[in-house]
Design an enzyme around this catalytic site. Structure first.
Site, PDB file in Angstrom:
ATOM      1  N   HIS A  45      -4.741   5.327  -2.635  1.00  0.00           N
ATOM      2  CA  HIS A  45      -5.967   6.133  -2.730  1.00  0.00           C
ATOM      3  C   HIS A  45      -5.647   7.483  -3.335  1.00  0.00           C
ATOM      4  CE1 HIS A  45      -6.899   3.429   0.796  1.00  0.00           C
ATOM      5  NE2 HIS A  45      -7.938   3.217   0.006  1.00  0.00           N
ATOM      6  N   TYR A  93       0.852  -1.181   0.000  1.00  0.00           N
ATOM      7  CA  TYR A  93       0.000   0.000   0.000  1.00  0.00           C
ATOM      8  C   TYR A  93       0.891   1.235   0.000  1.00  0.00           C
ATOM      9  CZ  TYR A  93      -3.176   3.618   1.620  1.00  0.00           C
ATOM     10  OH  TYR A  93      -3.895   4.781   1.739  1.00  0.00           O
TER      11      TYR A  93
END
Lengths: 588, 174
Positions: free
Chosen positions: B123, B82
């Protein structure tokens, strides 16, 4: 802090030379006790104090009033943390045997350990009365004399030592140095000449550094005595002996200059500049030599000379920077433009400090301001400097604009337009907030505005950017102290001490002789009216300087032994000027 | 760890290092300038726990970019990386630094011994076209949207961008 480890105060290297005279006054100990006595001394020197006491007690059982044993026992005790008893015993021994040089010598040693040099000297003199030729006492006396700057006494003592033992080479050097310190250059020269002559049979490859230093030292003395031609002669005749090549050339240049042989001096300085064109000292001497040849300053000619130098050494900064000093008006503008943009392109943070001396000239200030503002707008719109003849146009990296903003901030701060300065530094910070220098400069700016708390805050922000950077740590501590946040200042400063903040912080800072910290903390206390604490801080500074004076003591032996006389003499002179040092004056 | 990469600005190669506690202030300053979100101390604490998963990019001695990642290993699932933060200071964009940083991260991830990392994801705020295009250039795709992902931002929704790391070999230079 010194390079030599400090000796513990009482363990002094000391060998009692038991001359026949002292054996007489030791009231003729029989051979067994005499041997024990020699052991007492040996054990003292070897620091085997318990054994020394045992041996001494063995003698005292049979001869309880033997003064010298009492004295030696006392000396040994004083090294074992039983100082008071020790001193008492030494005094007792002295009473029993007031003509013993050993007793007086020991008593002198005790005073010396206590840093009471005046009394120690008196004791040594008494010891010498009993035994005029005791070399050890003479040596101990000499070191205290020079420590106390009794140059006449020192020279006389050194002469005696030399007469007693001329085979020891350091005695010659010491006597010469003593005469030198006393201002008697003639004798000093003669002594060194005699010594140098005696060396001619020796193997020339032995101890090259010491030989070299000897030559340079003789030169130093001759110059101080006014015989410059003689000094030059020695240098020339001994070219091959002098191993410090740079010192050789510098001496030659200096001497030629002093002798008025200006064109030769000029040649020497030019060759020095070839070795190191950045050395501003060489430049200063060089310019003096030129001006003397021209019969006075001549700015136009000087510019010509330096233009040539610049061409000869295109990568060197010094000629370019010096040309900024000499030139004016349009010529100044062109040169300054080239100089500044090159350093901005490189991203040199110290640029402003470099050109700051130019700010005494109002005309130059406004020229520079115009230049900087043009840079800013050009970089902002085109990412490039304004065009300049002879300079290739390149796309700049983004940080260049930030450095210009940084420069403008410092510029306006210097001419007391703080608001404009703040606007520029804030813009720089918005542009690239990861540059340490921006924070410390903003702190300085805020301080100039009188916002001490704001300054401390931003300095702390800067410090957090790099916790391993000692400089910004110091700045953060400094600004905290300036804002009278004494606790915070201390906490910040101790981060870089030995224990890093835990435990006895203050004492670590004290050991580090951190004078700026003590002075600033003291000043902060002054501002907040805590006079007692302030005084405590300033006294610490005083203590440090006293230590500097004390620390000399070891160097007298060391430097004479190593023959590093030039450094030694300038060291002694530095100590003489010590209390004029600006740190001391500020605290006082 | 010092890695020097020649990019478009060949004259001034970027120098990469890992994050360390002493320069965390610089990274905080950079992130504060680049991102609208504030990352609190616990974020940086966890980052410092795995410094090998970070990359700091220095240009001419100045920190201009930084990236922090996390490895996510769920039960019976292949590992994913991530990308928590990756940013370059505004004046230093469009010089290829972001690309170099991303390549650094992906190369590092794929040379981690002991496990195969199959996917990278991050994101991006829905209105941040510039960022989305950047990642798409590097082989990422929008996978789905999460409404109200950002508590304090407007718009609050985000895109999840994903890149499959198993297909090609070591990332080819873009």
């Amino acid at each position: 802090p010194l390079l030599l480890p400090p000796p513990s105060p009482l363990s002094l290297s000391f060998s009692l030379s038991l001359s026949p005279q002292s054996m007489d006054s030791s009231k003729k100990l029989p051979s067994k006790e005499a041997a024990l006595f020699r052991n007492v001394i040996k054990f003292y020197e070897l620091k085997q104090y318990k054994k020394g006491i045992k041996a001494a007690d063995a003698i005292l059982k049979v001869f309880p009033d033997h003064g010298e044993t009492l004295a030696m026992k006392g000396l040994t005790l004083s090294c074992m943390d039983q100082k008071e008893e020790g001193v008492e015993l030494v005094r007792k021994g002295l009473r029993k045997d007031p003509r013993s040089n050993v007793c007086w010598h020991v008593y002198g040693l005790l005073y010396r350990a206590d840093h009471n040099y005046v009394e120690a000297i008196k004791c040594y003199r008494n010891a010498l009365r009993a035994d005029k030729e005791n070399l050890q006492v003479l040596r101990d006396l000499s070191f205290l004399q020079i420590q106390m700057r009794d140059t006449k006494g020192y020279a006389e003592t050194r002469r005696q030592i030399l007469a007693l033992r001329p085979s020891n080479k350091s005695h010659w050097l010491a006597y010469a140095a003593a005469c030198h310190m006393g201002g008697d250059m003639k004798t000093s020269t003669r002594v060194l000449q005699a010594y140098a002559d005696s060396l001619t049979d020796e193997d020339p490859t032995r101890a090259p550094y010491e030989r070299s230093e000897l030559i340079l030292y003789r030169t130093m003395i001759l110059v101080e005595g006014g015989d410059i031609a003689g000094a030059l002669e020695i240098v020339e005749n001994n070219k091959d002996v002098i191993v410090d090549g740079l010192a050789l050339r510098e001496e030659r240049a200096r001497l030629l200059h002093l002798l008025g042989r200006l064109s030769e001096a000029e040649t020497e300085y030019r060759s020095l500049l070839e070795i190191n064109c950045e050395c501003h000292e060489y430049h200063a001497h060089f310019r003096k030599v030129l001006e003397e040849q021209w019969g006075g300053p001549d700015p136009e000619k000087m510019i010509g000379v330096y233009d040539e130098l610049e061409k000869a050494f295109p990568h060197s900064l010094a000629p370019k920077r010096l040309l900024l000093d000499f030139s004016k008006g349009d010529a100044f503008r062109t040169r300054a433009d080239r100089y500044v943009r090159a350093l901005l392109h490189k991203g040199v943070p110290s640029l402003f400090m470099d050109i700051r001396p130019l700010y005494n000239d109002e005309e130059k200030v406004s020229i520079l301001e115009r230049l900087f503002l043009d840079y800013a707008s050009s970089l902002q719109s085109n990412m490039a400097f304004p065009p300049l003849e002879g300079v290739e146009a390149v796309k700049e990296t983004p940080d260049t604009y930030m450095w210009v903003l940084f420069l403008l901030a410092q510029h306006f701060d210097c001419i007391h337009e703080q608001e404009r300065a703040l606007a520029y530094i804030d813009e720089a910070l918005r542009h690239t907030p990861t540059v340490l220098e921006l924070y410390s400069t903003k702190a300085l700016l805020l301080k100039h505005c009188g916002d001490y708390e704001g300054a401390a805050k931003i300095a702390e922000e800067g410090r957090l950017l790099d916790l391993a950077d000692r400089f910004i740590n110091t700045e953060a501590a400094y600004f905290a102290l300036r804002a009278d946040m004494v606790d915070r200042g201390e906490q910040t400063a101790v981060i870089f001490t030995k224990d890093g903040g835990g435990g006895e912080q203050s004492s670590n800072l004290f050991d580090a002789q951190c004078i700026w910290y003590e002075t600033r903390t003291g000043e902060s206390y002054l501002r907040t009216g805590q006079y007692g604490k302030a005084l405590k801080m300033f006294l610490r500074v005083d203590k440090h300087f006293m230590e500097f004076v004390e620390d000399q003591l070891d160097f007298h032996t060391y430097c004479l032994r190593r023959g590093t006389l030039r450094a030694y003499i300038s060291f002694l002179r530095m100590e003489d000027r010590l209390f004029g040092h600006k740190y001391y004056r500020r605290a006082a | 760890l010092f890695v020097v990469a020649m990019g478009e600005s060949g004259m001034h190669p970027l120098v990469f290092t890992e994050m360390s506690a002493k320069v965390i202030g610089q990274v905080k300053a950079l992130n504060a300038a680049v991102f609208p979100i504030h990352y609190d101390d616990s974020f940086y604490d966890s980052v410092l726990a795995t410094p090998h998963l970070t990359r700091l990019a220095y240009h001419r001695g100045i920190l201009v970019g930084a990236a922090c990642c996390r490895l996510e290993r769920e039960a019976n699932q292949p590992s994913k990386v991530y990308i928590a933060t990756l940013g370059v200071l505004a004046p230093y964009r469009s010089m290829g630094f972001g690309s170099q940083l991303l390549r650094e991260i992906l190369t590092m991830v794929q040379s981690l011994g002991g496990e195969t990392v199959t996917q990278a994801y991050l994101h991006v705020q829905v209105n941040n076209d510039e960022a989305r295009r950047f990642y798409e250039r590097h082989g990422f795709c929008v996978s789905h949207e999460i409404p109200n992902y950002y508590v304090r931002l407007v718009p609050a929704d985000c895109h999840v961008l994903v890149k499959d790391l198993t297909s090609a070999g070591p990332s080819s230079s873009a």
